[in-house]
Design an enzyme around this catalytic site. Sequence first.
Site, PDB file in Angstrom:
ATOM      1  N   ARG A  45       0.793  -1.233   0.000  1.00 36.87           N
ATOM      2  CA  ARG A  45       0.000   0.000   0.000  1.00 36.87           C
ATOM      3  C   ARG A  45       0.827   1.285   0.000  1.00 36.87           C
ATOM      4  O   ARG A  45       0.253   2.375   0.001  1.00 36.87           O
ATOM      5  CB  ARG A  45      -0.983   0.047   1.186  1.00 36.87           C
ATOM      6  N   ASP A  46       2.144   1.198  -0.009  1.00 34.72           N
ATOM      7  CA  ASP A  46       2.954   2.422  -0.028  1.00 34.72           C
ATOM      8  C   ASP A  46       4.265   2.185  -0.780  1.00 34.72           C
ATOM      9  O   ASP A  46       5.314   2.674  -0.386  1.00 34.72           O
ATOM     10  CB  ASP A  46       3.234   2.900   1.399  1.00 34.72           C
TER      11      ASP A  46
END
Length: 210
Positions: A45-46
Amino acid sequence: MEYVPLGSLREFLPKHPLSLSHLLLFAQQICEGMAYLHSLHYIHRDLAARNVLLENEHVVKIGDFGLAKAVPEGHDYYRVREDGDSPVFWYAPECLKECKFYYASDVWSFGVTLYELLTRCEPGSSPPAKFLEMIGATQGQMTVLRLIELLERGRRLPVPGDCPCEIYRLMKNCWEAEASFRPAFPNLIPILKNFQEKYRSQAPSVFSLC
């Protein structure tokens, strides 16, 4: 946390010119790390150049798992329910519109990270800088709404200056609007390995640029 003396790719690349083959080696290693993470049913997610760390000049490792989430058993995505800042310029449309994060959402972020590699993380070519050029001055939630509209019109980050067409096509495959159409990390590994070997033996002057 493991100590990595050379810092992140975002810090390193603007100061250390590397060949295309060298950058593609890093891209391959990122895919190998992400394939392993997904095999454990986690979504990062990052994924971004700022979160890829250099152990040495030939080995990178994925870091910063602060936003990572386990995919619930029986599901193929994770839905975010908490408020908080998000790296929206690295996010796929389904993340922005529905707060859904698939394994393929990380592939979209990898495409943005590959763009960062090919622009050598130059600040003026960063994903936020380029997207804000396209959507105009904005802030807060309006930024997300305009970004969604832009992506739904099929607009994507521009081709980096000295990027071969076949590599830019790979980026755009990672940016398919439909998550199921994007390649998976295990499929990307051999493609990048082949690119890395191909461009290792070619001088920049013979690249077929877009």
